[in-house]
Design an enzyme around this catalytic site. Sequence first.
Site, short mmCIF file in Angstrom:
data_model
loop_
_atom_site.label_atom_id
_atom_site.label_comp_id
_atom_site.label_asym_id
_atom_site.label_seq_id
_atom_site.Cartn_x
_atom_site.Cartn_y
_atom_site.Cartn_z
N GLN A 1 6.00 5.07 -4.80
CA GLN A 1 7.24 5.28 -4.39
C GLN A 1 8.18 4.48 -4.95
OE1 GLN A 1 5.79 4.95 -0.31
NE2 GLN A 1 6.97 7.13 0.19
N TYR B 1 -4.85 -0.59 -4.81
CA TYR B 1 -3.55 -0.11 -4.67
C TYR B 1 -3.10 0.55 -5.99
CZ TYR B 1 -3.56 -2.17 0.04
OH TYR B 1 -3.83 -2.63 1.35
N ARG C 1 5.95 9.63 3.48
CA ARG C 1 4.33 9.16 3.35
C ARG C 1 3.69 10.45 3.35
NH1 ARG C 1 1.19 3.76 5.11
NH2 ARG C 1 2.81 2.93 3.83
N LEU D 1 3.19 0.56 12.12
CA LEU D 1 3.87 1.82 12.45
C LEU D 1 2.93 2.92 12.39
CD1 LEU D 1 7.47 1.46 10.62
CD2 LEU D 1 6.76 0.75 13.11
N TRP E 1 0.96 -1.27 -0.07
CA TRP E 1 -0.12 -0.07 0.06
C TRP E 1 0.84 1.29 0.07
CZ3 TRP E 1 -1.94 3.21 4.63
CH2 TRP E 1 -2.63 4.17 4.12
P1 NDP Z 1 3.20 0.94 8.52
O1 NDP Z 1 2.35 1.29 9.31
O2 NDP Z 1 4.56 0.04 8.88
O3 NDP Z 1 3.86 2.17 7.39
C1 NDP Z 1 4.90 2.04 6.69
C2 NDP Z 1 5.62 2.96 6.12
O4 NDP Z 1 6.24 3.92 7.14
C3 NDP Z 1 6.76 2.80 5.00
O5 NDP Z 1 6.08 2.72 3.63
C4 NDP Z 1 7.50 4.17 5.18
O6 NDP Z 1 6.98 5.06 4.55
C5 NDP Z 1 7.60 4.17 6.83
N1 NDP Z 1 8.58 3.45 7.52
C6 NDP Z 1 8.53 1.96 7.55
N2 NDP Z 1 9.67 1.61 8.17
C7 NDP Z 1 10.52 2.67 8.54
C8 NDP Z 1 11.39 2.64 9.35
N3 NDP Z 1 12.10 1.57 9.80
N4 NDP Z 1 12.04 4.02 9.57
C9 NDP Z 1 11.27 5.18 9.10
N5 NDP Z 1 10.04 4.93 8.55
C10 NDP Z 1 9.49 3.71 8.09
O7 NDP Z 1 2.42 0.19 7.24
P2 NDP Z 1 1.61 0.35 6.26
O8 NDP Z 1 0.53 1.38 6.45
O9 NDP Z 1 2.37 0.45 4.89
O10 NDP Z 1 0.74 -1.05 6.04
C11 NDP Z 1 1.38 -2.20 5.86
C12 NDP Z 1 0.53 -3.12 4.79
O11 NDP Z 1 -0.67 -3.26 5.38
C13 NDP Z 1 0.32 -2.38 3.50
O12 NDP Z 1 1.25 -2.36 2.49
C14 NDP Z 1 -1.03 -3.40 3.12
O13 NDP Z 1 -0.46 -4.25 2.37
C15 NDP Z 1 -1.69 -3.67 4.21
N6 NDP Z 1 -2.70 -2.43 4.56
C16 NDP Z 1 -4.05 -2.92 4.42
C17 NDP Z 1 -4.96 -2.06 4.65
C18 NDP Z 1 -6.46 -2.38 4.95
O14 NDP Z 1 -7.47 -1.83 4.81
N7 NDP Z 1 -6.65 -3.87 4.80
C19 NDP Z 1 -5.05 -0.55 4.77
C20 NDP Z 1 -3.43 -0.23 5.03
C21 NDP Z 1 -2.46 -1.16 4.78
P3 NDP Z 1 7.85 6.50 4.25
O15 NDP Z 1 9.33 5.75 4.01
O16 NDP Z 1 7.24 6.94 3.03
O17 NDP Z 1 7.63 7.57 4.94
#
Ligand code: NDP
Length: 328
Positions: free
Chosen positions: A35, A62, A239, A221, A29
């Site tokens: 990105q 997505y 993000r 996170l 997502w």
């Molecule tokens: P997180 O809450 O873990 O956020 C991930 C984002 O945080 C990254 O893309 C990055 O963004 C930032 N990040 C991750 N690791 C680090 C780090 N070590 N240090 C600093 N920044 C970091 O998870 P997502 O919100 O991406 O959700 C994970 C998955 O869950 C999705 O990919 C999807 O598959 C699923 N999902 C499902 C949903 C649903 O409705 N069922 C809704 C949302 C997600 P950046 O670098 O751009 O700041």
Amino acid sequence: MTDPLDAPMPYRRLGRSGLQVSAFSFGSWVTFGSQLDTGLARDCLAAARDAGVNFFDNAEAYAGGESERIMGDAIAELGWERWSYVISTKVFWGIHGEVPNMRNTLNRKYLFQAIDGSLERLGLDFVDLLYCHRPDPNTPIEETVWAMSDIIASGKALYWGTSEWSADEIRAAWEIAERHHLHKPVVEQPQYNLFERQRVQKEYARLYEDIGLGLTTWSPLASGLLSGKYVDGVPEDSRAALPGYEWLRDLLTDPARNAKVRELATVAERLECTLSQLAIAWCAANPNVSSVITGASRVEQVHENLGAKAVLPKLTPDVLAELKQIVR
Ligand code: NDP
């Protein structure tokens, strides 16, 4: 010091089903399409798999279908054997614009069209898991359950589940399937992190025992908030700075939440891990969670986040109680 990435990956059953998924998984997502192009997505997928991840999450909506296409192309380039990984997609919103039956629905017509579109973009004959991405108040749950069960019977998906359905809706779906000897939903995909606990810990509490519900949880996170990157504002390469994600900014820069993030960071420091690793491991410390779906916009984040494997054993009851106190 040993590399946290070398810690063994735990595998867990998806609820009462026999399917085994890595306790930490990887999803697409925001990142895939916005990105990450196919090359970078491939590198992140490979890094996740090297760390023991066997489960990869996606959705029709997505990047308007682009995320599925990128994941499909990247996996094909990596040459992974189909038996060696578990892949999921989710359907509900549709990607064909304001067309009747193709938007915000779980009716039979849409579900049958949607699974075919997803498989085509992923370049696969079947997905392991198919989720109803949201509940649809305008379609009888019975119609959705029959259609999902028929998709399983057709071989285009092996298991099905829900995402962000209420406990009542999940139970209703399960009971309809039970009554008619259909394929039952085995998993729910809710948001779950240190700031978002209610649904997983309270609302669904009865469902784990009663129907054997598994969980694959999202945003460990809280979109990056729990990495600590927003304590001093919005980094340009994050993000919250992306066009179209302005709605996330207030949540991610909320002063009260960031004050708690600072407190959580002191616990991480004491445990000799990063805050992201602590936050991600915390989700997996809940035994009802089958897999914590992580997200990353670069390979370094994949490496850091999957180091949570090594942090999980450090989350003793005392540490968990301390964390609970901070986020209360
Ligand atoms: P997180 O809450 O873990 O956020 C991930 C984002 O945080 C990254 O893309 C990055 O963004 C930032 N990040 C991750 N690791 C680090 C780090 N070590 N240090 C600093 N920044 C970091 O998870 P997502 O919100 O991406 O959700 C994970 C998955 O869950 C999705 O990919 C999807 O598959 C699923 N999902 C499902 C949903 C649903 O409705 N069922 C809704 C949302 C997600 P950046 O670098 O751009 O700041």
